[in-house]
Design a protein around this motif. Structure first.
Motif, PDB file in Angstrom:
ATOM      1  N   ALA A 118     -44.960 -27.988  51.222  1.00 24.05           N
ATOM      2  CA  ALA A 118     -45.082 -28.579  49.886  1.00 24.05           C
ATOM      3  C   ALA A 118     -46.405 -29.327  49.732  1.00 24.05           C
ATOM      4  N   ALA A 119     -46.785 -30.087  50.760  1.00 21.40           N
ATOM      5  CA  ALA A 119     -48.015 -30.865  50.701  1.00 21.40           C
ATOM      6  C   ALA A 119     -49.241 -29.961  50.598  1.00 21.40           C
ATOM      7  N   ILE A 120     -49.299 -28.958  51.438  1.00 20.02           N
ATOM      8  CA  ILE A 120     -50.479 -28.096  51.477  1.00 20.02           C
ATOM      9  C   ILE A 120     -50.563 -27.193  50.249  1.00 20.02           C
ATOM     10  N   SER A 121     -49.429 -26.644  49.828  1.00 21.73           N
ATOM     11  CA  SER A 121     -49.443 -25.731  48.684  1.00 21.73           C
ATOM     12  C   SER A 121     -49.757 -26.459  47.376  1.00 21.73           C
ATOM     13  N   THR A 122     -49.537 -27.768  47.328  1.00 22.73           N
ATOM     14  CA  THR A 122     -49.894 -28.544  46.138  1.00 22.73           C
ATOM     15  C   THR A 122     -51.413 -28.622  45.975  1.00 22.73           C
ATOM     16  N   ILE A 123     -52.117 -28.830  47.075  1.00 18.75           N
ATOM     17  CA  ILE A 123     -53.576 -28.930  47.044  1.00 18.75           C
ATOM     18  C   ILE A 123     -54.226 -27.553  47.061  1.00 18.75           C
ATOM     19  N   LEU A 124     -53.596 -26.623  47.751  1.00 20.77           N
ATOM     20  CA  LEU A 124     -54.126 -25.241  47.847  1.00 20.77           C
ATOM     21  C   LEU A 124     -53.080 -24.285  47.281  1.00 20.77           C
ATOM     22  N   PRO A 125     -52.925 -24.269  45.943  1.00 21.50           N
ATOM     23  CA  PRO A 125     -51.824 -23.521  45.312  1.00 21.50           C
ATOM     24  C   PRO A 125     -51.914 -22.009  45.462  1.00 21.50           C
ATOM     25  N   PHE A 126     -53.064 -21.503  45.878  1.00 21.02           N
ATOM     26  CA  PHE A 126     -53.215 -20.059  46.040  1.00 21.02           C
ATOM     27  C   PHE A 126     -52.548 -19.557  47.322  1.00 21.02           C
ATOM     28  N   LEU A 127     -52.131 -20.490  48.213  1.00 19.39           N
ATOM     29  CA  LEU A 127     -51.465 -20.090  49.453  1.00 19.39           C
ATOM     30  C   LEU A 127     -49.985 -19.827  49.189  1.00 19.39           C
ATOM     31  N   ASN A 128     -49.454 -18.797  49.831  1.00 22.92           N
ATOM     32  CA  ASN A 128     -48.052 -18.422  49.675  1.00 22.92           C
ATOM     33  C   ASN A 128     -47.166 -19.336  50.525  1.00 22.92           C
ATOM     34  N   ILE A 268     -55.337 -38.951  46.916  1.00 16.98           N
ATOM     35  CA  ILE A 268     -56.381 -39.032  47.941  1.00 16.98           C
ATOM     36  C   ILE A 268     -57.574 -38.173  47.542  1.00 16.98           C
ATOM     37  N   GLU A 269     -57.300 -36.959  47.047  1.00 13.70           N
ATOM     38  CA  GLU A 269     -58.382 -36.053  46.650  1.00 13.70           C
ATOM     39  C   GLU A 269     -59.165 -36.614  45.463  1.00 13.70           C
ATOM     40  N   ASN A 270     -58.453 -37.102  44.456  1.00 10.46           N
ATOM     41  CA  ASN A 270     -59.113 -37.555  43.228  1.00 10.46           C
ATOM     42  C   ASN A 270     -59.898 -38.840  43.421  1.00 10.46           C
ATOM     43  N   ARG A 271     -59.400 -39.730  44.253  1.00  6.66           N
ATOM     44  CA  ARG A 271     -60.040 -41.043  44.387  1.00  6.66           C
ATOM     45  C   ARG A 271     -61.078 -41.109  45.497  1.00  6.66           C
ATOM     46  N   PHE A 272     -60.908 -40.285  46.542  1.00 10.34           N
ATOM     47  CA  PHE A 272     -61.783 -40.420  47.706  1.00 10.34           C
ATOM     48  C   PHE A 272     -62.507 -39.138  48.104  1.00 10.34           C
ATOM     49  N   GLY A 273     -62.234 -38.036  47.422  1.00  9.24           N
ATOM     50  CA  GLY A 273     -63.008 -36.829  47.647  1.00  9.24           C
ATOM     51  C   GLY A 273     -62.461 -35.902  48.713  1.00  9.24           C
ATOM     52  N   LEU A 274     -63.164 -34.801  48.881  1.00 10.52           N
ATOM     53  CA  LEU A 274     -62.696 -33.718  49.752  1.00 10.52           C
ATOM     54  C   LEU A 274     -62.715 -34.098  51.232  1.00 10.52           C
ATOM     55  N   ALA A 275     -63.673 -34.941  51.652  1.00  7.15           N
ATOM     56  CA  ALA A 275     -63.759 -35.297  53.073  1.00  7.15           C
ATOM     57  C   ALA A 275     -62.495 -36.032  53.525  1.00  7.15           C
ATOM     58  N   THR A 276     -62.068 -37.019  52.711  1.00  9.54           N
ATOM     59  CA  THR A 276     -60.846 -37.756  53.042  1.00  9.54           C
ATOM     60  C   THR A 276     -59.632 -36.844  52.958  1.00  9.54           C
ATOM     61  N   LEU A 277     -59.630 -35.967  51.951  1.00 12.56           N
ATOM     62  CA  LEU A 277     -58.520 -35.031  51.801  1.00 12.56           C
ATOM     63  C   LEU A 277     -58.407 -34.116  53.014  1.00 12.56           C
ATOM     64  N   LEU A 278     -59.543 -33.711  53.561  1.00 12.18           N
ATOM     65  CA  LEU A 278     -59.533 -32.822  54.730  1.00 12.18           C
ATOM     66  C   LEU A 278     -58.832 -33.482  55.908  1.00 12.18           C
TER      67      LEU A 278
END
Length: 445
Positions: A118-128, A268-278
């Protein structure tokens, strides 16, 4: 099973140390993923009161953990909660406690696969979602089947990384508010919502429940197991409460609204960017694997202990090279696969909905198991009533707290979750009755 056949069963080698047990059990908590799923669930029920609900949940777990602490110094065999009830209450109640623990551990471990998906597919919705679940199950199943050595090495690395990421993340959120601290008692929700928030909050440090089934493979278990229980509960629960407080502090400070079921990652993505999200995604991936692996160990060792006492086929009590109950592990792996994919299918591919239902059932079973364990300590303490007043008070208080949270949280949970929980318990009573009938017929012959 006859007494002679019980004597022929090998006992596993004691080779798990305190460090191994703590890191593996911290992995069983899946601290970061717990924040994303159970922490968010606690926030959805308790609002800004969520950090306090998590602390209360930690105290609930600690109360029950102290009961397990006491019992783990008396029983050092594999099986954990099943073993405590089997030898302290009756064999029948022991079976029913083990039966409920199998529900708890298998669903709790499976819930983390669903939560990670659920966590990963929310950020990367193209993944099955089905392919993501397959990846997590393949990795965790492979490690479980390979045995303790590779699994514990992975647990040490993953848990250390996890703690570091969580500490950095909390400080990042607090720094963003210039270390403004909000009052979590300002808006307390209704009692049923608080109880539901507590039960979700208690699921974070309840990863210690994976410790006791491994007692039969632990070095110096009378000292190692109790120390691991207290360390894991306090470290995991308080660290999670700190992180959730920091996140909610950020939400309150900036007057934000969480719009989706996995909004902590989006935040996390919106406030701190892709590096923190990674970094956050790395932690979530680690957790989805390690938490599932940890509870595969716990489930398989409970199956092994129940088989050793004749409740399941003796083949499930056989050890590979005197170290691993390989057949029990294989059955456990199959069970996890049979939980995850049907849960996804029945939820229409919505991993978070599947997680919510599966996770809530496991938490109900967890409270039931702990209530039985609490009464186990009461039962053995009554033999020396004057000398064990503390143990009796502790066990009765823990049982009352567990039963109260169980009763008050049911109205806030999905109806299907409660129905499934009750059906499993009824099935356990029926299986126990059938086993008794078979044994009676064998004795008559």
């Amino acid at each position: 099973m006859s007494k002679s056949s019980q004597r022929e069963l090998q006992k596993p080698i004691r080779e798990i140390g305190l460090r191994d047990l703590v890191f593996m059990s911290l992995g069983g908590q899946a601290p970061f993923l717990s924040i994303l799923v159970y922490g968010l669930a606690a926030y959805s029920q308790g609002g800004t009161f969520a950090p306090i609900a998590i602390i209360l949940g930690t105290l609930l777990v600690l109360l029950n953990g102290l009961v397990a602490y006491k019992l783990s110094t008396k029983f050092t065999q594999s099986g954990g909660y099943y073993t405590y009830s089997y030898y302290s209450l009756t064999k029948r109640l022991g079976f029913e406690t083990g039966w409920a623990y199998l529900l708890y551990s298998a669903l709790y471990g499976s819930a983390y696969v669903l939560g990670a998906v659920a966590a990963i597919s929310t950020i990367l919705p193209f993944l099955n979602v089905y392919e993501l679940a397959l990846i997590f199950l393949v990795v965790s199943s492979a490690l479980a089947l390979l045995g303790k050595k590779p699994s514990f090495k992975y647990a040490m690395f993953a848990s250390t990384l996890e703690i570091a990421i969580m500490a950095i993340l909390a400080l990042t959120f607090l720094y963003s508010t210039h270390f403004y601290f909000y009052n979590p008692f300002h808006n307390i929700p209704p009692l049923s919502a608080v109880a539901a928030a507590i039960i979700f909050g208690s699921s974070i440090p309840t990863g210690y429940g994976s410790i006791t089934p491994l007692s039969g493979e632990v070095k110096d278990p009378k000292k190692t197991v109790p120390r691991a229980i207290i360390t894991v509960i306090l470290l995991g629960g308080l660290l999670a409460a700190f992180d959730v407080y920091a996140i909610v502090d950020h939400i309150v400070y900036y007057h934000l609204q969480l719009s989706s079921s996995m909004s902590f990652l989006e935040l996390i993505e919106n406030r701190f960017g892709l590096a923190t999200l990674l970094f956050a995604l790395i932690a979530a991936i680690n957790d989805g694997t390690l938490a599932t692996l940890t509870f595969m160990f716990a489930t398989s060792r409970t199956i092994y202990a129940m088989a050793a006492n004749g409740f399941f086929s003796q083949k499930l009590a056989e050890l590979k090279n005197g170290r691993e109950p390989f057949n029990a592990v294989a059955v456990t792996v199959i069970a996890y696969w049979l939980i995850v994919f049907p849960a996804l299918f029945l939820s229409g591919g919505n991993a978070f909905n599947a997680f919510t239902i599966v996770g809530f059932i496991s938490l109900l079973a967890n409270l039931y198991v702990h209530a039985a364990t609490d009464f186990s300590l009461t039962r053995i303490s009554l033999k020396r009533l004057r000398k064990r007043k503390f143990e009796i008070s502790l066990s009765l208080a823990a049982a009352a707290f567990s039963l109260f949270i169980l009763a008050t949280s049911i109205p806030s949970g999905p109806n299907t979750a409660f129905d499934a929980f009750v059906l499993w318990l009824l099935a356990g009573f029926m299986v126990a009755e059938i086993l008794d009938m078979v044994k009676q017929e064998e004795e008559e012959k």
